[in-house]
Design a protein around this motif. Structure first.
Motif, mmCIF file in Angstrom:
data_model
loop_
_atom_site.group_PDB
_atom_site.id
_atom_site.type_symbol
_atom_site.label_atom_id
_atom_site.label_comp_id
_atom_site.label_asym_id
_atom_site.label_seq_id
_atom_site.Cartn_x
_atom_site.Cartn_y
_atom_site.Cartn_z
ATOM 1 N N GLU A 137 -13.034 0.566 -21.195
ATOM 2 C CA GLU A 137 -12.298 -0.502 -21.845
ATOM 3 C C GLU A 137 -12.967 -1.849 -21.603
ATOM 4 O O GLU A 137 -13.632 -2.054 -20.582
ATOM 5 C CB GLU A 137 -10.866 -0.533 -21.334
ATOM 6 N N THR A 138 -12.773 -2.741 -22.517
ATOM 7 C CA THR A 138 -13.274 -4.103 -22.377
ATOM 8 C C THR A 138 -12.802 -4.700 -21.058
ATOM 9 O O THR A 138 -11.629 -4.562 -20.690
ATOM 10 C CB THR A 138 -12.774 -4.964 -23.543
ATOM 11 N N GLY A 139 -13.732 -5.313 -20.341
ATOM 12 C CA GLY A 139 -13.404 -5.970 -19.084
ATOM 13 C C GLY A 139 -13.602 -5.105 -17.853
ATOM 14 O O GLY A 139 -13.606 -5.618 -16.724
ATOM 15 N N PRO A 151 -30.943 -9.288 -20.466
ATOM 16 C CA PRO A 151 -30.311 -8.993 -19.183
ATOM 17 C C PRO A 151 -28.860 -9.450 -19.023
ATOM 18 O O PRO A 151 -28.182 -9.005 -18.090
ATOM 19 C CB PRO A 151 -31.199 -9.771 -18.205
ATOM 20 N N ASP A 152 -28.380 -10.327 -19.912
ATOM 21 C CA ASP A 152 -27.064 -10.935 -19.706
ATOM 22 C C ASP A 152 -25.960 -9.891 -19.702
ATOM 23 O O ASP A 152 -25.853 -9.074 -20.608
ATOM 24 C CB ASP A 152 -26.801 -11.993 -20.789
ATOM 25 N N LEU A 178 -22.533 -2.757 -15.572
ATOM 26 C CA LEU A 178 -21.956 -3.739 -16.486
ATOM 27 C C LEU A 178 -20.761 -4.325 -15.757
ATOM 28 O O LEU A 178 -19.794 -3.626 -15.463
ATOM 29 C CB LEU A 178 -21.511 -3.075 -17.791
ATOM 30 N N GLU A 179 -20.848 -5.594 -15.410
ATOM 31 C CA GLU A 179 -19.835 -6.190 -14.535
ATOM 32 C C GLU A 179 -18.479 -6.297 -15.218
ATOM 33 O O GLU A 179 -17.440 -6.067 -14.598
ATOM 34 C CB GLU A 179 -20.301 -7.557 -14.074
ATOM 35 N N SER A 180 -18.473 -6.654 -16.488
ATOM 36 C CA SER A 180 -17.245 -6.781 -17.269
ATOM 37 C C SER A 180 -17.605 -6.393 -18.703
ATOM 38 O O SER A 180 -18.076 -7.221 -19.476
ATOM 39 C CB SER A 180 -16.709 -8.215 -17.197
ATOM 40 N N ALA A 181 -17.414 -5.121 -19.013
ATOM 41 C CA ALA A 181 -17.927 -4.573 -20.262
ATOM 42 C C ALA A 181 -17.358 -5.287 -21.491
ATOM 43 O O ALA A 181 -16.160 -5.633 -21.539
ATOM 44 C CB ALA A 181 -17.619 -3.082 -20.337
ATOM 45 N N THR A 182 -18.206 -5.472 -22.470
ATOM 46 C CA THR A 182 -17.816 -6.058 -23.757
ATOM 47 C C THR A 182 -18.195 -5.095 -24.880
ATOM 48 O O THR A 182 -19.054 -4.221 -24.698
ATOM 49 C CB THR A 182 -18.524 -7.399 -24.008
#
Lengths: 111, 110
Positions: free
Chosen positions: A14-16, A61-62, A78-82
């Motif tokens: 999920e996102t985030g 890389p962002d 992925l620290e906070s998936a988008t």
């Protein structure tokens, strides 16, 4: 088994959420890479590592973090998936000079 | 920044015809060039590797040439078969990393 192994092969998140993609190689190659493959963009380099504890940014890389505490492992987080990070991710390894070898890929979907 | 271009983007041929896939790159200071095959939903399989000092490499029905000075490589596949249907990717290596073209998707019709 010899070679380069990625896990998981498929992931829906999920996102985030934070998610980590794993990569393991058995050749003791010094270099390891993470690429993402998207329609219309081909394969683009996210991060690479020249040796344990040495990492550097690639083209896109962002939103990603990597680490390499051991030569054989190169996880991508992925620290906070988008949703824009929905893609197929490939890990690769190579020694200096010769051919690069790729894993089977991780298909990540961010909903 | 290295730019790699593959032409054509897609190709459809009848079985038995020879295939010619083109790859061009902007910076000739490369270490090597590698051709990969990718089947739908699968990873990349290395087909041929040409070192920068070499002019060509051959493996079975596959032959790849390299003209580093003009920034070009060509992959020839002789007597194509339906099993050759896949996407073919060209990648150039400078120092340590690979820069990829977008690929040529080949369909061989039986």
């Amino acid at each position: 088994d010899a070679g380069i192994t990625q896990s998981p092969r498929y992931k829906i998140t999920e996102t985030g959420r934070q998610v980590t993609l794993m990569c393991h190689q058995t050749w003791s190659h010094s270099y390891m890479f993470w690429y993402r493959q998207d329609l219309g963009h081909g394969l683009r380099l996210i991060y690479y590592s020249a040796a344990a504890d040495i990492t550097d940014k690639g083209e896109v890389p962002d939103g990603y973090v990597v680490s390499r505490s051991k030569t054989e492992n190169f996880p991508l987080t992925l620290e906070s998936a988008t949703r824009s990070q929905t893609s197929v991710y490939f890990c690769a390894s190579s020694a200096t000079g010769p051919a690069a070898f790729f894993g089977q890929g991780t298909r990540l979907t961010v909903v | 920044k290295q730019e790699v271009t593959q032409i054509p983007a897609a190709l459809s041929v009848p079985e038995g015809e020879n295939l010619v896939l083109n790859c061009s790159f902007t910076d000739s200071a490369i270490y090597n060039l590698q051709w990969f095959r990718q089947d739908p939903g699968k990873g990349l399989t290395s087909l041929l590797l040409i070192q920068s000092s070499q002019r060509e490499q051959t493996s079975g029905r596959l032959n790849a040439s390299l003209d580093k000075s003009s920034g070009r490589s060509t992959l020839y596949i002789a007597a194509s078969q339906p099993g050759d249907s896949a996407t073919y990717l060209c990648a150039v290596k400078d120092d340590y990393k690979l820069s990829f073209g977008a690929g040529t998707t080949v369909t061989v019709r039986a």
